[in-house]
Design an enzyme around this catalytic site. Structure first.
Site, PDB file in Angstrom:
ATOM      1  N   PRO A  54      44.441  72.281  40.234  1.00 24.86           N
ATOM      2  CA  PRO A  54      45.318  71.492  41.106  1.00 24.86           C
ATOM      3  C   PRO A  54      44.650  70.161  41.463  1.00 24.86           C
ATOM      4  O   PRO A  54      43.431  70.108  41.668  1.00 24.86           O
ATOM      5  CB  PRO A  54      45.470  72.393  42.334  1.00 24.86           C
ATOM      6  N   VAL A  55      45.451  69.102  41.498  1.00 20.72           N
ATOM      7  CA  VAL A  55      44.916  67.756  41.740  1.00 20.72           C
ATOM      8  C   VAL A  55      45.003  67.410  43.226  1.00 20.72           C
ATOM      9  O   VAL A  55      46.000  67.720  43.885  1.00 20.72           O
ATOM     10  CB  VAL A  55      45.722  66.732  40.897  1.00 20.72           C
ATOM     11  N   GLY A  56      43.953  66.797  43.762  1.00 18.73           N
ATOM     12  CA  GLY A  56      43.952  66.392  45.177  1.00 18.73           C
ATOM     13  C   GLY A  56      43.964  67.596  46.098  1.00 18.73           C
ATOM     14  O   GLY A  56      44.477  67.532  47.209  1.00 18.73           O
ATOM     15  N   GLY A  86      41.089  69.713  46.688  1.00 19.10           N
ATOM     16  CA  GLY A  86      39.761  70.182  47.110  1.00 19.10           C
ATOM     17  C   GLY A  86      38.950  70.830  46.013  1.00 19.10           C
ATOM     18  O   GLY A  86      37.884  71.379  46.272  1.00 19.10           O
ATOM     19  N   LEU A  87      39.453  70.785  44.768  1.00 20.04           N
ATOM     20  CA  LEU A  87      38.731  71.461  43.689  1.00 20.04           C
ATOM     21  C   LEU A  87      37.994  70.477  42.769  1.00 20.04           C
ATOM     22  O   LEU A  87      37.596  70.831  41.658  1.00 20.04           O
ATOM     23  CB  LEU A  87      39.692  72.335  42.873  1.00 20.04           C
ATOM     24  N   GLY A  88      37.829  69.248  43.225  1.00 20.47           N
ATOM     25  CA  GLY A  88      36.993  68.303  42.476  1.00 20.47           C
ATOM     26  C   GLY A  88      37.676  67.708  41.258  1.00 20.47           C
ATOM     27  O   GLY A  88      37.006  67.385  40.264  1.00 20.47           O
ATOM     28  N   ASP A 130      30.560  66.730  44.552  1.00 20.85           N
ATOM     29  CA  ASP A 130      31.594  66.976  43.526  1.00 20.85           C
ATOM     30  C   ASP A 130      31.094  66.502  42.159  1.00 20.85           C
ATOM     31  O   ASP A 130      31.276  67.185  41.145  1.00 20.85           O
ATOM     32  CB  ASP A 130      32.887  66.203  43.855  1.00 20.85           C
ATOM     33  N   SER A 153      39.011  64.734  40.795  1.00 24.15           N
ATOM     34  CA  SER A 153      38.662  63.341  40.448  1.00 24.15           C
ATOM     35  C   SER A 153      37.292  63.280  39.766  1.00 24.15           C
ATOM     36  O   SER A 153      37.105  62.539  38.799  1.00 24.15           O
ATOM     37  CB  SER A 153      38.697  62.431  41.681  1.00 24.15           C
ATOM     38  N   ALA A 154      36.335  64.087  40.236  1.00 22.95           N
ATOM     39  CA  ALA A 154      35.002  64.074  39.602  1.00 22.95           C
ATOM     40  C   ALA A 154      35.077  64.683  38.209  1.00 22.95           C
ATOM     41  O   ALA A 154      34.424  64.201  37.272  1.00 22.95           O
ATOM     42  CB  ALA A 154      33.996  64.846  40.461  1.00 22.95           C
TER      43      ALA A 154
HETATM   44  C1  MEV Z   1      34.967  66.950  49.212  1.00 26.39           C
HETATM   45  O1  MEV Z   1      35.103  67.740  48.063  1.00 26.39           O
HETATM   46  C2  MEV Z   1      33.805  67.408  50.019  1.00 26.39           C
HETATM   47  C3  MEV Z   1      33.524  66.563  51.267  1.00 26.39           C
HETATM   48  O2  MEV Z   1      32.363  67.146  51.863  1.00 26.39           O
HETATM   49  C4  MEV Z   1      33.287  65.105  50.921  1.00 26.39           C
HETATM   50  C5  MEV Z   1      31.989  64.869  50.155  1.00 26.39           C
HETATM   51  O3  MEV Z   1      31.077  65.696  50.202  1.00 26.39           O
HETATM   52  O4  MEV Z   1      31.885  63.784  49.551  1.00 26.39           O
HETATM   53  C6  MEV Z   1      34.657  66.663  52.267  1.00 26.39           C
END
Ligand code: MEV
Length: 310
Positions: A98-100, A102-104, A149, A106-107
């Site tokens: 899934p995009v945006g 929390g699973l990274g 990330d 963009s990285a």
């Molecule tokens: C984002 O995946 C994790 C945060 O801690 C931001 C970061 O570490 O750059 C919210």
């Protein structure tokens, strides 16, 4: 350079097991690379173009040229600027997470793209250049990221991460394979905004928020050996406390809290939000209790999927 040549690169997404937000401010965190992430393919073209495709349904997510004043356009320009390209290229990135959320994503996107472009440019062995392309792209999407990330996308595996000045320390954790379920409980959230929100809160309530960060750091410190020992109940208890700390930081939502409660009631060892919060994903440590948690989420209208880490 051969015009018909096609090159590819891969990268994993990430699951922050402990320590998001606190990690931005120099506290330790624990992260695991996901078995899914992004795959990029590069071929010569008539102009530079980057396309993102959702690997789960084949739909196009976005397309950008490096001249465009969008986050994706700027990220593509940053990646291209690191390599000497004799020809314009077409970069296609397929994202399997899934995009945006929390699973990274963009990285993973930047790492897969940079690896494929590096191979196309004959610069695969230059890891420092690939890393710097990913860090620059992450700064475009996330402002001042901790680098966790990017480290997960580049390296995979499970590890403890701590920001140290401009760099970071990474300590591998050897975890026996364990089953985890993830559900996208909320709409996509903007990491840059959530990091700013927590940072502003920290500046306005330094003692109280500093104590929450210190608690999160203790959890990450205790979780690293618990993960290595396969003590899932201890890991789960620490996850539940970490989720409570994230609630205190103001980054959870009713949907994320409810997904955690359902997972725990269905027998998960522990559950927490992962990433920046404000929406996005929750994960639960389930191992032999996986089917029960997925069924409980389904009954309540949440759709989850299973992965094995590390
Ligand atoms: C984002 O995946 C994790 C945060 O801690 C931001 C970061 O570490 O750059 C919210």
């Amino acid at each position: 350079m051969d015009r018909t040549q096609k090159m590819s690169g891969r990268a994993c997404g990430k699951l922050i097991l402990f320590g998001e937000h606190a990690v931005v401010h120099g506290y330790p965190a624990v992260v695991a690379g996901l078995p899914r992430g992004a795959t990029a393919a590069v071929a010569a073209a008539s102009e530079h173009q980057l396309t993102l495709v959702n690997g789960r349904n084949g739909e196009r997510i976005a397309r950008a040229r490096p001249t465009e004043d969008t986050q994706l356009g700027k990220s593509f320009a940053a990646i291209l600027s690191k390599f000497q390209m004799a020809l314009p290229i077409n970069v296609n990135v397929t994202i399997d997470i899934p995009v945006g959320a929390g699973l990274g994503s963009s990285a993973a996107m930047a790492t897969a793209a940079a690896r494929a472009v590096a191979t196309f440019a004959g610069m695969t062995d230059n890891l420092a250049v690939i890393e710097s392309a990913v860090h620059e792209s992450e700064a475009i999407f996330h402002g001042s990221p901790s680098g966790i990330d990017a480290a997960a996308a580049l390296g995979g595996g499970a590890f403890k991460f701590q920001r140290e000045g401009e760099g970071s320390s990474i300590e591998a954790i050897w975890v026996d394979p364990v089953r985890i379920v993830i559900c996208e409980a909320g709409p996509p959230a903007d990491t840059k905004e959530m990091v700013k929100k927590v940072t502003d809160f920290y500046h306005s309530r330094q003692n109280a928020v500093g104590s929450v960060f210190a608690l999160i750091a203790e959890l990450a410190d205790e979780a690293a050996p618990a993960l290595a020992e396969g003590d899932w109940q201890r890991v789960g208890d620490l996850m539940n406390i970490n989720h409570g700390a994230l609630v205190a930081l103001g980054v959870s939502t009713p949907a994320l809290d409810s997904a955690c409660h359902i997972a725990r009631q269905a027998g998960a060892y522990g559950a927490k939000l992962t990433g920046s919060g404000g929406g996005g994903c929750v994960f639960a440590l389930t191992d032999d209790r996986t089917d029960d948690v997925l069924a409980a989420w389904k009954d309540m209208g949440y759709s989850g999927f299973e992965i094995t880490i590390p």
